[in-house]
Motif scaffolding. Sequence first.
Motif, PDB file in Angstrom:
ATOM      1  N   MET A 192       0.822  -1.208   0.000  1.00  0.00           N
ATOM      2  CA  MET A 192       0.000   0.000   0.000  1.00  0.00           C
ATOM      3  C   MET A 192       0.856   1.258   0.000  1.00  0.00           C
ATOM      4  O   MET A 192       1.961   1.271   0.540  1.00  0.00           O
ATOM      5  CB  MET A 192      -0.928   0.027   1.223  1.00  0.00           C
ATOM      6  N   GLU A 193       0.289   2.311  -0.569  1.00  0.00           N
ATOM      7  CA  GLU A 193       0.880   3.641  -0.531  1.00  0.00           C
ATOM      8  C   GLU A 193      -0.178   4.609  -0.019  1.00  0.00           C
ATOM      9  O   GLU A 193      -1.285   4.687  -0.580  1.00  0.00           O
ATOM     10  CB  GLU A 193       1.361   4.069  -1.916  1.00  0.00           C
ATOM     11  N   ASN A 194       0.149   5.308   1.034  1.00  0.00           N
ATOM     12  CA  ASN A 194      -0.783   6.247   1.640  1.00  0.00           C
ATOM     13  C   ASN A 194      -0.847   7.512   0.781  1.00  0.00           C
ATOM     14  O   ASN A 194       0.169   8.162   0.536  1.00  0.00           O
ATOM     15  CB  ASN A 194      -0.313   6.582   3.062  1.00  0.00           C
ATOM     16  N   VAL A 195      -2.047   7.887   0.308  1.00  0.00           N
ATOM     17  CA  VAL A 195      -2.195   9.057  -0.545  1.00  0.00           C
ATOM     18  C   VAL A 195      -2.183  10.351   0.249  1.00  0.00           C
ATOM     19  O   VAL A 195      -2.053  11.431  -0.325  1.00  0.00           O
ATOM     20  CB  VAL A 195      -3.499   8.972  -1.364  1.00  0.00           C
ATOM     21  N   VAL A 196      -2.322  10.249   1.577  1.00  0.00           N
ATOM     22  CA  VAL A 196      -2.309  11.428   2.435  1.00  0.00           C
ATOM     23  C   VAL A 196      -0.891  11.628   2.940  1.00  0.00           C
ATOM     24  O   VAL A 196      -0.357  10.775   3.670  1.00  0.00           O
ATOM     25  CB  VAL A 196      -3.284  11.289   3.618  1.00  0.00           C
ATOM     26  N   VAL A 197      -0.264  12.727   2.561  1.00  0.00           N
ATOM     27  CA  VAL A 197       1.109  13.014   2.965  1.00  0.00           C
ATOM     28  C   VAL A 197       1.109  13.577   4.379  1.00  0.00           C
ATOM     29  O   VAL A 197       0.349  14.493   4.691  1.00  0.00           O
ATOM     30  CB  VAL A 197       1.762  14.011   1.985  1.00  0.00           C
ATOM     31  N   GLY A 198       1.958  13.001   5.260  1.00  0.00           N
ATOM     32  CA  GLY A 198       2.066  13.490   6.636  1.00  0.00           C
ATOM     33  C   GLY A 198       0.832  13.241   7.459  1.00  0.00           C
ATOM     34  O   GLY A 198       0.428  14.079   8.268  1.00  0.00           O
TER      35      GLY A 198
END
Length: 463
Positions: free
Chosen positions: A424-430
């Motif tokens: 998975m890659e989180n689309v929300v940065v920080g």
Amino acid sequence: MDPTTTSPSMLARTFTKILRFGRASTISGHEGMESSKDDRPHKLKFSKSLEGYSSVLSEPHYGKGKEEQQQQQKLSNDKETMESLLSNLFARISAIKAAYAQLQFAQSPYDPDSIQSADQAVVTELRNLSELKHIYINNQYDIHPLIDSKSPLDAQVQEQRNLLKTYKITTRKLDSDLNFKESTILSLQAELLELDNQNKSLKAKLQPGRCSMSSLDDLHLSGLNSNHFLTVLQCAVKSIRSFVKLMVQEMEAARWDLDAAAAAIHPAVVLWKPEHRIFAFESYICQKIFSDFHHCDYSLSSLKDRTNWNQQQFFDEFVKLKSLKTKQVLDGKVAAASGLWNFCRAKYLRLVHQTMEVAFFGGLNHRSLVISGRGFPDSEFFLVFAEMARRVWLLHCMFFSFGMEMEASIFQVRRGCRLSEVYMENVVVGGAGVQPAVGFTVVPGFKLGKKVIQSKVYPLGGS
């Protein structure tokens, strides 16, 4: 005179000078004697017989002719010996050249047996050449006791053969160098092509607003790998985002409640920022456009024949449609032959709801034209949709170009699962919160053999 510096030609010239000087002295002596005698005229009396003069007339001439013949014979023998010496000398030198050329040729590629043989030949010819040198220095012109000594004509023939051998070896060496340079050129061309593709890939990363599949222009099925699939996926995702952006603009123009629309898509997930609504809409489009992606026929009855296709057929279709423009996608003669035309029709009817179309265009004209099969609407909204459908279709063709042995699959993550950096890659940065759970999948992930392409997810924790 030093005998070591005397040549047959010098001896001949010296001997000739001595003979001329002797003749001149004899003539002058006779003339002196004649002048001392009485100048009175007298009669020369001849003997009745020449017997008394026979010895006087013949003996001096006979002795001089014999000496000249012996001298000439000696000079002729010396000349022949010298010619034989020089001919054998040139033959030895040419043999050394041929052996040395063979020695050089055997070093690349390295051939120990040929190197040893050529080295032995060079040593042998140098030894023979040294013997010829001692013969010349010691004035011993008899070279026949030498090993392999030849007559002048035979030595000249041998010299020409050695020269021919040298030329042949040189030709082989040049051919080998030419083949090596040609292979080097091909290797450098392949390396240049690979570097060019890498530059194009880096350029696409540096310019995220643009997407180009030009790096796949010279792609062949045998060289297909997961990086190529990733390139097509990135282009497909960019086209999805372009369509979502246009769809949101149409929703705003139609005065839709964007918060309510986003909440209707994922009611169990709270978006912590208004700008995160775009992820919900993107998730909705991906769910519709990637539905049944893992089926060869996309679960469409009009594409049932694709279930019998092999990976080469899918790849050929990818190559054929990769360079097409959006206008060509809407041409039934081009797109229908590949199944893309039917794919566009089916996905538009499932993705664009009747309520949405009425709100955007004030009626169902777009939908009616698509259902009729007579063509497609010539509007910006549909053109952007068609470009998105084309790129997803290309991704589908490449997906099945890997074949069953690759074990390719598509996956999405269920709500509530903990985030995994592998899948998975989180689309929300920080994002706030430690290891938040997954709220919904924005873009599905893919697995190609052991290669995992991460899915993009929106976390429950928000930010």
